[in-house]
Design a protein around this motif. Structure first.
Motif, short mmCIF file in Angstrom:
data_model
loop_
_atom_site.label_atom_id
_atom_site.label_comp_id
_atom_site.label_asym_id
_atom_site.label_seq_id
_atom_site.Cartn_x
_atom_site.Cartn_y
_atom_site.Cartn_z
N GLU A 1 0.84 -1.22 0.00
CA GLU A 1 0.00 0.00 0.00
C GLU A 1 0.87 1.26 0.00
N PHE A 2 1.93 1.23 0.81
CA PHE A 2 2.87 2.36 0.87
C PHE A 2 3.51 2.60 -0.50
N HIS A 3 3.92 1.53 -1.14
CA HIS A 3 4.59 1.62 -2.45
C HIS A 3 3.65 2.24 -3.49
N LYS A 4 2.40 1.79 -3.48
CA LYS A 4 1.42 2.35 -4.44
C LYS A 4 1.17 3.83 -4.16
N SER A 5 1.14 4.18 -2.87
CA SER A 5 0.76 5.55 -2.51
C SER A 5 1.81 6.59 -2.93
N HIS A 6 3.12 6.23 -2.88
CA HIS A 6 4.13 7.26 -3.20
C HIS A 6 4.50 7.30 -4.68
N GLY A 7 4.22 6.22 -5.41
CA GLY A 7 4.45 6.23 -6.85
C GLY A 7 5.91 6.28 -7.28
N GLY A 8 6.83 6.04 -6.36
CA GLY A 8 8.25 6.02 -6.71
C GLY A 8 8.65 4.70 -7.36
N GLU A 9 9.97 4.50 -7.48
CA GLU A 9 10.46 3.30 -8.17
C GLU A 9 10.77 2.16 -7.19
N ALA A 10 11.10 2.53 -5.97
CA ALA A 10 11.50 1.51 -5.00
C ALA A 10 11.11 1.93 -3.59
N SER A 11 10.74 0.92 -2.78
CA SER A 11 10.46 1.15 -1.36
C SER A 11 11.38 0.28 -0.54
N ILE A 12 11.90 0.84 0.55
CA ILE A 12 12.69 0.01 1.46
C ILE A 12 12.09 0.13 2.85
N MET A 13 12.24 -0.93 3.62
CA MET A 13 11.80 -0.92 5.00
C MET A 13 12.97 -0.47 5.85
N VAL A 14 12.72 0.44 6.80
CA VAL A 14 13.78 0.84 7.73
C VAL A 14 13.31 0.56 9.16
#
Length: 361
Positions: A123-136
């Motif tokens: 859901e987070f990945h779809k919401s920001h529309g960027g190329e990559a998501s990482i968990m921190v």
């Protein structure tokens, strides 16, 4: 959806356990480490898992065949002939990861244990529309790690600082990523670090976003962290009031006992203990902060704390095993023996006490 798990190398930090099986197959909380991840991926709809591996792929695949059927998920291997770092394996497995759907895919480090909030990550990945998501994840001592500097409100990653001398933030890469297929175009088939070479470039283009991991996180690739990871994992089961946790007069705190294990009278078990299938714990035994793997026998009045007892080993009567003692597979500790941090290779018999931490060949 697809996922790639970075399995990698020889698991030297978890020897002597990894002398018997590849590291992802070492039991953690009564099931192989990698199974925690595969089950979490399956639960959110991943249909195919690719294992990036450069060591004993046959052993891994043979073992996982059973689970492939049980979990109804496809598991394949992508074998490196030379170590390719953390990004090279993605290039090698490119054909397995790309399909017509254009969907993003997960990448996980095989040593990481957490509550795997993968649904929230999608859901987070779809919401920001960027190329990559990482968990921190937040840590108390950021100076030991690579720190992710991010814009708090949006999660946009600004830069990475390796082992900072001055405080720049307390969030570190948690080893769980969700990447668009286009990321693969940035990676060449050579030894490459995704953290040091690929992510900083994506961040420079303002296309990399970080999500703060809720709940616990641990890299369980070495014994001390493995024991800590077990405590955090059992604690999270407690918070979910999991029926898996044992209860009874002999149980203190959070304890996991396989249903086929037998526990004698007058024992004190816990806190933070996992007892595997087929184990026999005789009467008057004391166990705390330890893992007892499949087929182990702990004899009367023995005491085990802060240690890992490998498969089919025996701890003798009135023996005392503590301070990060690690027994490999099929190790037999004699009666009344004391082990203070002994690391014992498989198929050994210990007839005299180990008074200070040392490796017993």
């Amino acid at each position: 959806m697809k996922a790639l798990i970075l399995v990698g190398g020889f698991g030297t930090r978890l020897r002597p356990l990894t002398l018997s099986v590849p590291k992802p197959l070492v039991d953690f909380a009564n099931k192989p480490m990698i199974l925690h991840q595969i089950e979490a991926l399956k639960a959110i709809g991943v249909t195919e898992v690719v294992l990036a591996i450069n060591y004993q792929p046959e052993v891994m695949l043979n073992f996982l065949k059973d689970f492939e059927a049980k979990l109804e998920i496809k598991i394949t291997c992508s074998q490196e002939t030379e170590p390719l770092g953390t990004a090279g394996p993605l290039a090698l497995a490119r054909d397995k990861l790309i399909d017509d759907s254009g969907e993003p895919f997960f990448v996980l480090n095989s040593d990481v244990i957490s509550e795997y909030p993968l649904k929230e990550m999608i859901e987070f990945h779809k919401s920001h529309g960027g190329e990559a998501s990482i968990m921190v994840t937040k840590v108390d001592e950021p100076s030991k790690y690579g720190v992710v500097v991010m814009e708090e409100s949006t999660g946009e990653v600004e830069r990475f600082v390796e082992k900072p001398k001055l405080f720049v933030g307390n969030k570190i890469n948690a080893g769980i990523y969700l990447l668009n297929p286009s990321v693969l175009d940035r990676i060449q088939l050579r030894p490459t670090s995704i953290e040091k070479e690929i992510f900083p470039k994506i961040a420079a283009e303002k296309k990399l976003y970080a999500m703060v991991l809720p709940g616990f996180w641990m890299d369980i690739g070495q014994p001390r962290d493995y024991i800590t990871g077990l405590r955090l994992y059992l604690d999270s089961l407690r918070k979910k009031s999991s029926p898996k946790l044992a209860s009874g007069a002999q149980i203190i705190g959070n304890v996991l006992v396989d249903e086929s294990a037998k526990i004698g009278e007058g024992c004190m078990i816990g806190p933070d203990v996992a007892i595997g299938p087929g184990c026999i714990v005789e009467s008057g035994v004391r166990l705390s902060r330890c893992t007892v793997m499949r087929g182990v026998r702990i004899k009367k009045h023995a005491c085990v704390s802060s240690s890992i007892i490998g498969w089919h080993s025996t701890v003798g009567q009135w023996a005392r095993v503590e301070n990060m003692t690690i027994l490999g597979e099929d190790v037999h500790v004699g009666d009344e023996i004391y082990s203070n941090g002994g690391v014992v290779l498989p198929h050994k018999e210990i007839k005299s006490s180990i008074l200070k931490p040392e490796i017993v060949m």
